[in-house]
Design a protein around this motif. Structure first.
Motif, PDB file in Angstrom:
ATOM      1  N   LYS A 110     -88.708  10.883 -56.309  1.00 15.26           N
ATOM      2  CA  LYS A 110     -87.241  10.868 -56.209  1.00 15.26           C
ATOM      3  C   LYS A 110     -86.746  11.932 -55.226  1.00 15.26           C
ATOM      4  O   LYS A 110     -85.858  11.671 -54.418  1.00 15.26           O
ATOM      5  CB  LYS A 110     -86.607  11.083 -57.585  1.00 15.26           C
ATOM      6  CG  LYS A 110     -86.674   9.863 -58.463  1.00 15.26           C
ATOM      7  CD  LYS A 110     -85.978  10.131 -59.783  1.00 15.26           C
ATOM      8  CE  LYS A 110     -85.902   8.878 -60.629  1.00 15.26           C
ATOM      9  NZ  LYS A 110     -85.109   9.108 -61.847  1.00 15.26           N
ATOM     10  N   LEU A 111     -87.325  13.122 -55.290  1.00 17.46           N
ATOM     11  CA  LEU A 111     -86.926  14.188 -54.370  1.00 17.46           C
ATOM     12  C   LEU A 111     -87.330  13.857 -52.938  1.00 17.46           C
ATOM     13  O   LEU A 111     -86.557  14.046 -51.997  1.00 17.46           O
ATOM     14  CB  LEU A 111     -87.553  15.520 -54.788  1.00 17.46           C
ATOM     15  CG  LEU A 111     -87.002  16.160 -56.060  1.00 17.46           C
ATOM     16  CD1 LEU A 111     -87.891  17.328 -56.496  1.00 17.46           C
ATOM     17  CD2 LEU A 111     -85.578  16.621 -55.856  1.00 17.46           C
ATOM     18  N   GLY A 115     -85.164  10.926 -51.653  1.00 15.95           N
ATOM     19  CA  GLY A 115     -83.720  11.033 -51.841  1.00 15.95           C
ATOM     20  C   GLY A 115     -83.145  10.055 -52.847  1.00 15.95           C
ATOM     21  O   GLY A 115     -81.956   9.738 -52.794  1.00 15.95           O
ATOM     22  N   ASP A 128     -81.489   8.984 -56.070  1.00 16.66           N
ATOM     23  CA  ASP A 128     -80.473   9.615 -56.919  1.00 16.66           C
ATOM     24  C   ASP A 128     -79.577  10.572 -56.142  1.00 16.66           C
ATOM     25  O   ASP A 128     -78.374  10.497 -56.233  1.00 16.66           O
ATOM     26  CB  ASP A 128     -81.067  10.340 -58.138  1.00 16.66           C
ATOM     27  CG  ASP A 128     -81.739   9.402 -59.127  1.00 16.66           C
ATOM     28  OD1 ASP A 128     -81.391   8.201 -59.139  1.00 16.66           O
ATOM     29  OD2 ASP A 128     -82.605   9.864 -59.880  1.00 16.66           O
ATOM     30  N   SER A 129     -80.164  11.473 -55.336  1.00 14.24           N
ATOM     31  CA  SER A 129     -79.338  12.476 -54.659  1.00 14.24           C
ATOM     32  C   SER A 129     -78.904  12.047 -53.258  1.00 14.24           C
ATOM     33  O   SER A 129     -77.918  12.554 -52.734  1.00 14.24           O
ATOM     34  CB  SER A 129     -80.113  13.792 -54.549  1.00 14.24           C
ATOM     35  OG  SER A 129     -81.168  13.666 -53.620  1.00 14.24           O
ATOM     36  N   LYS A 160     -80.521  12.858 -50.676  1.00 13.89           N
ATOM     37  CA  LYS A 160     -81.065  13.866 -49.759  1.00 13.89           C
ATOM     38  C   LYS A 160     -82.577  13.905 -49.875  1.00 13.89           C
ATOM     39  O   LYS A 160     -83.114  14.209 -50.933  1.00 13.89           O
ATOM     40  CB  LYS A 160     -80.493  15.240 -50.087  1.00 13.89           C
ATOM     41  CG  LYS A 160     -81.020  16.318 -49.162  1.00 13.89           C
ATOM     42  CD  LYS A 160     -80.540  17.690 -49.533  1.00 13.89           C
ATOM     43  CE  LYS A 160     -81.127  18.701 -48.563  1.00 13.89           C
ATOM     44  NZ  LYS A 160     -81.473  19.947 -49.157  1.00 13.89           N
TER      45      LYS A 160
END
Length: 102
Positions: free
Chosen positions: A47-48, A51, A53-54, A56
């Motif tokens: 996810k990070l 990007g 959800d965010s 980014k």
């Protein structure tokens, strides 16, 4: 006499069609459901990294700082997670998206 301007008959390519919008939303939902096959740490890394959800995208170094890991270890975890996602795509009926995964 009716005057028609070019803007009235030419589709705006910048506007997403309803079909495209629905298709993208369905793909997002499928991908989120597919992420459930991963461990919580792998899911968060993916996810990070992409990007989700965010909106980014994070670098391997940034994710490594969050978890206290080297960027090489984050890369290994990401690689393993992507492999697991590819393996599970068939069982989730997501073969159409297989070429999108690295």
């Amino acid at each position: 006499m009716v005057i028609i301007h070019l803007q009235e008959v030419t589709p705006d390519s910048g506007i997403e069609t309803p079909e495209m919008s629905v298709g993208k939303q369905m793909m997002r939902n499928h991908v989120r459901n597919l992420l459930n096959v991963l461990s919580p740490k792998e899911r968060k890394i993916i996810k990070l990294r992409f990007g989700i959800d965010s909106g980014k995208q994070r670098s391997l170094s940034e994710i490594g700082e969050i978890y206290g890991l080297s960027k090489e270890r984050v890369r290994q975890l990401e690689s393993r997670a992507l492999y697991r996602l590819k393996q599970n795509m068939n069982s989730h009926g997501l073969n159409a998206y297989a070429d999108l995964l690295v």
